[in-house]
Write a protein that holds these residues in place. Sequence first.
Motif, PDB file in Angstrom:
ATOM      1  N   ASN A 187      16.028 -68.736 149.668  1.00 41.74           N
ATOM      2  CA  ASN A 187      14.798 -69.449 150.534  1.00 41.74           C
ATOM      3  C   ASN A 187      14.743 -70.831 149.789  1.00 41.74           C
ATOM      4  OD1 ASN A 187      12.094 -69.892 150.683  1.00 41.74           O
ATOM      5  ND2 ASN A 187      12.059 -68.027 151.948  1.00 41.74           N
ATOM      6  N   THR A 188      14.725 -71.754 150.848  1.00 40.00           N
ATOM      7  CA  THR A 188      14.595 -73.121 150.583  1.00 40.00           C
ATOM      8  C   THR A 188      13.308 -73.334 149.985  1.00 40.00           C
ATOM      9  OG1 THR A 188      14.174 -73.818 152.782  1.00 40.00           O
ATOM     10  CG2 THR A 188      16.462 -73.749 151.962  1.00 40.00           C
ATOM     11  N   SER A 189      12.189 -72.813 150.456  1.00 41.93           N
ATOM     12  CA  SER A 189      10.770 -72.996 150.129  1.00 41.93           C
ATOM     13  C   SER A 189      10.375 -72.492 148.846  1.00 41.93           C
ATOM     14  CB  SER A 189       9.772 -72.267 151.374  1.00 41.93           C
ATOM     15  OG  SER A 189       8.564 -72.520 150.878  1.00 41.93           O
ATOM     16  N   THR A 190      10.896 -71.331 148.496  1.00 43.42           N
ATOM     17  CA  THR A 190      10.454 -70.632 147.137  1.00 43.42           C
ATOM     18  C   THR A 190      11.713 -71.066 146.029  1.00 43.42           C
ATOM     19  OG1 THR A 190      11.703 -68.534 147.906  1.00 43.42           O
ATOM     20  CG2 THR A 190       9.267 -68.553 148.434  1.00 43.42           C
ATOM     21  N   GLU A 191      12.750 -71.250 146.696  1.00 45.92           N
ATOM     22  CA  GLU A 191      13.842 -71.745 145.976  1.00 45.92           C
ATOM     23  C   GLU A 191      14.283 -70.549 145.025  1.00 45.92           C
ATOM     24  OE1 GLU A 191      13.668 -75.512 143.594  1.00 45.92           O
ATOM     25  OE2 GLU A 191      12.358 -76.339 145.033  1.00 45.92           O
ATOM     26  N   VAL A 192      14.318 -69.368 145.474  1.00 42.00           N
ATOM     27  CA  VAL A 192      14.557 -68.007 145.006  1.00 42.00           C
ATOM     28  C   VAL A 192      16.022 -67.482 145.640  1.00 42.00           C
ATOM     29  CG1 VAL A 192      13.804 -65.639 144.355  1.00 42.00           C
ATOM     30  CG2 VAL A 192      12.064 -67.466 144.148  1.00 42.00           C
ATOM     31  N   ALA A 193      16.943 -67.464 144.783  1.00 42.01           N
ATOM     32  CA  ALA A 193      18.080 -66.847 145.210  1.00 42.01           C
ATOM     33  C   ALA A 193      18.506 -65.347 144.884  1.00 42.01           C
ATOM     34  CB  ALA A 193      19.247 -67.509 144.641  1.00 42.01           C
ATOM     35  N   PHE A 194      18.863 -64.552 145.815  1.00 44.41           N
ATOM     36  CA  PHE A 194      19.151 -63.064 145.433  1.00 44.41           C
ATOM     37  C   PHE A 194      20.657 -62.928 145.873  1.00 44.41           C
ATOM     38  CE2 PHE A 194      14.878 -63.252 147.079  1.00 44.41           C
ATOM     39  CZ  PHE A 194      14.014 -62.182 146.292  1.00 44.41           C
ATOM     40  N   PHE A 195      21.121 -62.033 144.580  1.00 39.96           N
ATOM     41  CA  PHE A 195      22.478 -61.907 144.430  1.00 39.96           C
ATOM     42  C   PHE A 195      22.763 -60.468 145.150  1.00 39.96           C
ATOM     43  CE2 PHE A 195      21.268 -64.512 141.024  1.00 39.96           C
ATOM     44  CZ  PHE A 195      21.418 -65.870 141.339  1.00 39.96           C
ATOM     45  N   LEU A 196      23.848 -60.297 145.989  1.00 43.81           N
ATOM     46  CA  LEU A 196      24.709 -58.950 146.309  1.00 43.81           C
ATOM     47  C   LEU A 196      25.757 -59.013 146.065  1.00 43.81           C
ATOM     48  CD1 LEU A 196      22.371 -58.604 149.652  1.00 43.81           C
ATOM     49  CD2 LEU A 196      21.934 -57.674 147.461  1.00 43.81           C
ATOM     50  N   GLY A 197      26.310 -57.976 145.243  1.00 47.51           N
ATOM     51  CA  GLY A 197      27.780 -58.204 145.107  1.00 47.51           C
ATOM     52  C   GLY A 197      28.136 -58.535 143.832  1.00 47.51           C
ATOM     53  N   PRO A 198      29.417 -58.718 143.098  1.00 48.50           N
ATOM     54  CA  PRO A 198      29.822 -59.124 141.810  1.00 48.50           C
ATOM     55  C   PRO A 198      29.285 -60.522 141.932  1.00 48.50           C
ATOM     56  CG  PRO A 198      31.511 -57.931 142.814  1.00 48.50           C
ATOM     57  CD  PRO A 198      30.390 -58.084 143.823  1.00 48.50           C
ATOM     58  N   THR A 199      28.429 -61.122 140.710  1.00 45.57           N
ATOM     59  CA  THR A 199      28.017 -62.231 140.563  1.00 45.57           C
ATOM     60  C   THR A 199      28.524 -62.829 139.289  1.00 45.57           C
ATOM     61  OG1 THR A 199      26.278 -61.657 142.157  1.00 45.57           O
ATOM     62  CG2 THR A 199      25.927 -63.596 140.594  1.00 45.57           C
ATOM     63  N   LYS A 200      28.579 -64.079 139.003  1.00 46.62           N
ATOM     64  CA  LYS A 200      28.715 -64.682 137.758  1.00 46.62           C
ATOM     65  C   LYS A 200      27.882 -65.978 137.655  1.00 46.62           C
ATOM     66  CE  LYS A 200      32.699 -64.683 135.756  1.00 46.62           C
ATOM     67  NZ  LYS A 200      32.441 -63.882 134.625  1.00 46.62           N
ATOM     68  N   ILE A 201      26.988 -66.295 136.522  1.00 43.34           N
ATOM     69  CA  ILE A 201      26.222 -67.326 136.267  1.00 43.34           C
ATOM     70  C   ILE A 201      26.748 -68.036 135.254  1.00 43.34           C
ATOM     71  CG2 ILE A 201      24.056 -68.350 136.140  1.00 43.34           C
ATOM     72  CD1 ILE A 201      22.893 -65.799 137.677  1.00 43.34           C
ATOM     73  N   VAL A 202      27.056 -69.315 135.316  1.00 48.00           N
ATOM     74  CA  VAL A 202      27.683 -70.069 134.111  1.00 48.00           C
ATOM     75  C   VAL A 202      26.730 -71.263 133.779  1.00 48.00           C
ATOM     76  CG1 VAL A 202      29.709 -71.230 133.256  1.00 48.00           C
ATOM     77  CG2 VAL A 202      30.234 -68.931 134.662  1.00 48.00           C
ATOM     78  N   SER A 203      26.463 -71.286 132.509  1.00 48.69           N
ATOM     79  CA  SER A 203      25.643 -72.618 131.819  1.00 48.69           C
ATOM     80  C   SER A 203      26.196 -72.949 130.533  1.00 48.69           C
ATOM     81  CB  SER A 203      24.145 -72.222 131.813  1.00 48.69           C
ATOM     82  OG  SER A 203      24.015 -71.341 130.777  1.00 48.69           O
ATOM     83  N   ASP A 204      25.751 -73.932 130.077  1.00 47.81           N
ATOM     84  CA  ASP A 204      26.385 -74.423 128.699  1.00 47.81           C
ATOM     85  C   ASP A 204      25.901 -73.205 127.706  1.00 47.81           C
ATOM     86  OD1 ASP A 204      27.463 -76.854 129.782  1.00 47.81           O
ATOM     87  OD2 ASP A 204      25.597 -77.950 129.222  1.00 47.81           O
ATOM     88  N   GLU A 205      25.065 -72.766 127.891  1.00 48.82           N
ATOM     89  CA  GLU A 205      24.347 -71.730 126.715  1.00 48.82           C
ATOM     90  C   GLU A 205      25.191 -70.406 126.817  1.00 48.82           C
ATOM     91  OE1 GLU A 205      22.279 -73.319 128.993  1.00 48.82           O
ATOM     92  OE2 GLU A 205      21.472 -74.888 127.564  1.00 48.82           O
ATOM     93  N   ASN A 206      25.397 -70.056 128.123  1.00 49.29           N
ATOM     94  CA  ASN A 206      25.892 -68.606 128.101  1.00 49.29           C
ATOM     95  C   ASN A 206      26.379 -68.460 129.774  1.00 49.29           C
ATOM     96  OD1 ASN A 206      23.413 -67.744 129.929  1.00 49.29           O
ATOM     97  ND2 ASN A 206      22.330 -67.867 128.154  1.00 49.29           N
ATOM     98  N   THR A 207      26.901 -67.018 129.732  1.00 46.87           N
ATOM     99  CA  THR A 207      27.514 -66.588 131.099  1.00 46.87           C
ATOM    100  C   THR A 207      26.772 -65.309 131.457  1.00 46.87           C
ATOM    101  OG1 THR A 207      29.678 -67.920 130.761  1.00 46.87           O
ATOM    102  CG2 THR A 207      29.595 -65.916 132.368  1.00 46.87           C
ATOM    103  N   ILE A 208      26.484 -65.184 132.612  1.00 47.10           N
ATOM    104  CA  ILE A 208      25.824 -63.905 133.033  1.00 47.10           C
ATOM    105  C   ILE A 208      26.729 -63.068 133.984  1.00 47.10           C
ATOM    106  CG2 ILE A 208      23.815 -62.871 134.062  1.00 47.10           C
ATOM    107  CD1 ILE A 208      22.106 -65.213 132.814  1.00 47.10           C
ATOM    108  N   ASP A 209      26.891 -61.900 133.861  1.00 39.69           N
ATOM    109  CA  ASP A 209      27.521 -60.903 135.055  1.00 39.69           C
ATOM    110  C   ASP A 209      26.501 -60.080 135.678  1.00 39.69           C
ATOM    111  OD1 ASP A 209      29.756 -62.478 134.802  1.00 39.69           O
ATOM    112  OD2 ASP A 209      30.869 -61.124 133.653  1.00 39.69           O
ATOM    113  N   CYS A 210      26.468 -59.569 136.953  1.00 40.54           N
ATOM    114  CA  CYS A 210      25.811 -58.718 137.475  1.00 40.54           C
ATOM    115  C   CYS A 210      26.440 -58.501 138.617  1.00 40.54           C
ATOM    116  CB  CYS A 210      24.347 -59.041 137.403  1.00 40.54           C
ATOM    117  SG  CYS A 210      23.916 -60.265 138.498  1.00 40.54           S
ATOM    118  N   VAL A 211      25.774 -57.348 139.407  1.00 38.27           N
ATOM    119  CA  VAL A 211      26.048 -56.976 140.774  1.00 38.27           C
ATOM    120  C   VAL A 211      24.800 -57.154 141.553  1.00 38.27           C
ATOM    121  CG1 VAL A 211      26.683 -55.048 142.316  1.00 38.27           C
ATOM    122  CG2 VAL A 211      27.679 -55.280 139.870  1.00 38.27           C
ATOM    123  N   PHE A 212      23.659 -57.182 141.129  1.00 39.11           N
ATOM    124  CA  PHE A 212      22.552 -57.510 142.002  1.00 39.11           C
ATOM    125  C   PHE A 212      21.482 -58.107 141.124  1.00 39.11           C
ATOM    126  CE2 PHE A 212      18.132 -56.601 143.435  1.00 39.11           C
ATOM    127  CZ  PHE A 212      18.241 -56.935 144.800  1.00 39.11           C
ATOM    128  N   GLY A 213      20.591 -59.065 141.897  1.00 39.57           N
ATOM    129  CA  GLY A 213      19.845 -59.915 141.054  1.00 39.57           C
ATOM    130  C   GLY A 213      19.203 -60.763 142.083  1.00 39.57           C
TER     131      GLY A 213
END
Length: 502
Positions: A187-213
């Motif tokens: 949502n471009t107004s709330t700037e909230v992203a919903f993930f469905l299916g295998p997901t990976k979030i990579v940053s300098d501090e850590n990496t996050i894996d999930c299926v929903f979030g």
Amino acid sequence: MRFRISLSIAFILWAFFCSAQDEPKKKRIELLNADVLEYDEALGKKARRLLGNVIFKHQGAIMFCDSAYLYEDNSMDAFANVRVNQGDTIKLFCEELNYNGNTELAKAKRDVRLVDREMTLYTDKLDYNMATEQAWYNNGGSIIDSKNTLYSKIGRYYSSIEEMFFKDDVKLVNKQYTVICDTLRYNTSTEVAFFLGPTKIVSDENTIDCVFGWYDTDLDIAQFSNKATVFSADQSIKGDSLYYNKRHGYGVALGNVVVADTAQSIVLTGERAKYYEVGDLVLLTDSAVMIQDMGADSLFLHADTLLSINDTIIDRRILFAYHHAKFFKPDMRGKCDSLVYSYADSTIRLYRDPILWSDENQLTADSMWIQNKFGKIDQLFMKENSMIISEEDSAMFNQIKGSYMTGYFKEQKLHKVFVEGNGETIYFAGEEGGEIDNVNKAMASNLIIKIDSNKVKDITFLTQPDATLYPLNLINLNDMKLDGFNWRIEDRPAKVEDIFVW
């Protein structure tokens, strides 16, 4: 066959044509300007070709292009420098556009760009319904705003509710992290992203894996579920669900939590965990257990609370287990109120009523240190009111007492004890291979005791002892117990599950 007419006559004919052909409730595409208008029968009866500074209007939208074809079925094709303005916020740019005035469906091709507020969508082919303000692409596209760039093979955009849906090879890039997933709703107004299916979030501090979030990209808070895992430099945190506040460096894991330290082969489990990036701190409660892989003799430790902190000076972790700490290892079991396990020197420090069982030996003191070496117990340090008890039978107990004791282990078994200060011993003996027929009671300041097969083999007194040998048949066994004697066999965990029984 083609023929030209002047623009003034063309407008008169066009106005007449529109008034005659309008269908009920279907507004005709309105031509506002064109430098040249041509009829082209090859394109169909009453088809018109428009050249130069072409401008159309329909349902409040204004369309510009270099040239266009206008058809009698209330549709059109526009070419070169095509631009559509809808309201104050939406602008569509492309090189080719097919538009149906009855359905209000626009099909854009080549260098397509859809601008809505601070968001811009780029693709090579886009369908856009101007009535519902919905756009979609199926051949790859990207969306860029002030903070994020998003790529996907399939995309859907709903301008009226400022909602976007993406599928297949989705990649969201932010200055602080990158999200790679199968399906994403944003949502471009709330700037909230919903993930469905295998997901990976990579940053300098850590990496996050999930299926929903979901992830609030503005507030930097997120929640993940279904095999959710956070990987950092030396450990990972897994749970049924994870809450994470990136801005404050704080996270919570709930349900079947597993914290793995890959460098030390140590795993922490529980039902609830809290994580703080400052100090690299993990706090586990509710059935919290530490498991250290030592092959067949792995160590299992339970306490009300397990706290793992990274010591930044030596860059190694320290584990605090406090209240009702109890552990099981096939050759070593124990319990105490609290303990500290330093991964740097593999030392376990036990506090407040600590008790250990090494095979058949019960060891107690005011505090104890267990020194491991290469994943095996090497030495044991006992401080103040130290005592070792082993059972000969239900009435006879071998006992060693002193202020300080140091136990030495060989092949994971206690084989030598050094007693320092106020040493006392009671041990039962007999002829070799025969029945026990006497008991030796001795006192000496310092002494060394050698143990073989969990029995006292030899006692060396380093100072002059005060020793007495009593025939077994002439003593009261109840008198053969040193001050502070307390045989606590009922506290000894018999199996791993007993670490939860206090």
